[in-house]
Design an enzyme around this catalytic site. Structure first.
Site, PDB file in Angstrom:
ATOM      1  CG  ASP A 129      85.846 -31.182 -22.340  1.00 51.83           C
ATOM      2  OD1 ASP A 129      85.020 -32.551 -23.033  1.00 51.83           O
ATOM      3  OD2 ASP A 129      85.295 -30.653 -24.197  1.00 51.83           O
TER       4      ASP A 129
ATOM      5  CG  ASP B  34      83.820 -35.040 -27.903  1.00 53.59           C
ATOM      6  OD1 ASP B  34      84.823 -35.453 -28.767  1.00 53.59           O
ATOM      7  OD2 ASP B  34      83.412 -35.661 -27.052  1.00 53.59           O
TER       8      ASP B  34
HETATM    9  C1  XBP Z   1      81.323 -34.081 -25.847  1.00 49.55           C
HETATM   10  C2  XBP Z   1      79.846 -34.640 -25.773  1.00 49.55           C
HETATM   11  C3  XBP Z   1      79.726 -35.946 -26.301  1.00 49.55           C
HETATM   12  C4  XBP Z   1      79.744 -35.907 -28.308  1.00 49.55           C
HETATM   13  C5  XBP Z   1      80.014 -37.642 -28.636  1.00 49.55           C
HETATM   14  O1  XBP Z   1      81.421 -34.598 -25.066  1.00 49.55           O
HETATM   15  O2  XBP Z   1      78.901 -34.680 -25.822  1.00 49.55           O
HETATM   16  O3  XBP Z   1      78.783 -37.183 -26.953  1.00 49.55           O
HETATM   17  O4  XBP Z   1      79.726 -34.953 -28.819  1.00 49.55           O
HETATM   18  O5  XBP Z   1      80.500 -38.543 -27.928  1.00 49.55           O
HETATM   19  P1  XBP Z   1      83.156 -34.157 -24.205  1.00 49.55           P
HETATM   20  P2  XBP Z   1      79.509 -39.861 -27.564  1.00 49.55           P
HETATM   21  O6  XBP Z   1      82.697 -31.930 -24.880  1.00 49.55           O
HETATM   22  O7  XBP Z   1      82.523 -33.698 -22.404  1.00 49.55           O
HETATM   23  O8  XBP Z   1      84.655 -34.556 -24.831  1.00 49.55           O
HETATM   24  O9  XBP Z   1      78.689 -40.002 -29.183  1.00 49.55           O
HETATM   25  O10 XBP Z   1      81.248 -40.986 -27.896  1.00 49.55           O
HETATM   26  O11 XBP Z   1      78.746 -39.829 -27.008  1.00 49.55           O
HETATM   27 MG    MG Z   2      83.776 -30.765 -24.536  1.00 49.62          MG
END
Ligand code: XBP
Ligand code: MG
Length: 263
Positions: free
Chosen positions: A10, A12
């Site tokens: 993953d 973020d």
């Molecule tokens: C995390 C999310 C994303 C980010 C923002 O994604 O939910 O929405 O907060 O990105 P992950 P966007 O942990 O699965 O990587 O604004 O591009 O949605």
């Molecule tokens: Mg995440």
């Protein structure tokens, strides 16, 4: 027994603290740039993270916190405003990354390097965009690092975002591997649910936002991946996979951990 052949990361919250220090900060800059008097605090953003996807999060915030808000005529509609805000947020987010303001979490670089040395394949499964994932990789690991990941799969490339398993199904299909040959690394409950529904064993590295979530489906829960200067704590799973979660530990937990019940 199937050997560990790929790690699926993953982005973020797992590779780096991009939620608190990146997306949140960029959303606030976008609000200001568009003349909106809104500000998401660190705490409030934690609650908003229950909604996966930046556009979806904005829509949820608008309809719950400002139900009577009318989009200025320039934007045509509420959806038009959300699209503009999200595009502005992503521009500010890229600026934050280009300024090298967000480092990788402890142990991420080390585990990726070990995997490359031992020819374990690498992939990304994110709810965000491929551009945002690529910008983080480039700003932390260098521009070559994009080629280290065989698949960079993102939320808008599949019908449903996490906690749906779609993004993991997509990665597995592109890798042409069964879930039993892979290990997912996630930071949050929606991410863990998505990976588990795809039949993947998952290691969770918690953070401030996710430390109290139910990670019962994970094969291991750690404070972070750990490195020699920053040993990790094993919160659940086999204690001897810490204080540094090496590739050997990944192989061990992959072999020992049970397949998720949703599989
Ligand atoms: C995390 C999310 C994303 C980010 C923002 O994604 O939910 O929405 O907060 O990105 P992950 P966007 O942990 O699965 O990587 O604004 O591009 O949605
Ligand atoms: Mg995440």
């Amino acid at each position: 027994m199937t050997q560990l052949q790929a790690l699926i990361f993953d982005v973020d919250g797992t590779l780096a603290e991009t939620e608190r220090d990146g997306h949140r900060v960029a959303f606030n800059r976008a609000f200001k740039a568009i003349g909106l008097n809104w500000h998401w605090s660190v705490e409030q953003y934690g609650e908003l993270l229950e909604i996966a996807g930046g556009k979806e999060r904005l829509h949820h915030y608008l309809t719950t916190s400002h139900p009577d808000f009318q989009a200025p005529p320039d934007y045509g509609s509420l959806q038009g405003l959300i699209t503009s805000l999200h595009q502005a947020k992503n521009r500010f987010y890229q600026q934050v990354l280009q300024a090298h303001e967000i480092p990788l979490r402890y142990g991420v670089r080390r585990l990726i390097e070990e995997a490359r040395q031992q020819r374990v394949r690498l992939a990304i499964a994110t709810t965000s965009t491929p551009e945002n994932a690529a910008a983080l990789l480039e700003s932390t690991l260098g521009s070559d690092s994009l080629s280290w990941f065989e698949v960079i799969a993102a939320g808008d490339m599949v019908p449903q975002k996490k906690p749906a398993p779609d993004v993991y199904h997509y990665v597995l299909q592109k890798l042409a591997l069964p879930p039993t040959a892979c290990l997912a690394i996630e930071d949050s409950y929606p991410g863990l649910v998505a990976a588990s529904r795809a039949g993947l064993k998952t290691v969770v590295t918690v953070n401030r936002y996710t430390q109290h979530q139910d990670m019962g489906q994970a094969v291991a829960v750690l404070t972070h991946l750990g490195d020699p200067e920053h040993p990790c704590e094993v919160l659940a799973g086999y204690p001897d996979i810490g204080p540094i979660f090496t590739l050997a530990a990944a192989r061990q937990i992959h072999a020992a951990g049970r397949v998720p019940v949703d599989a």
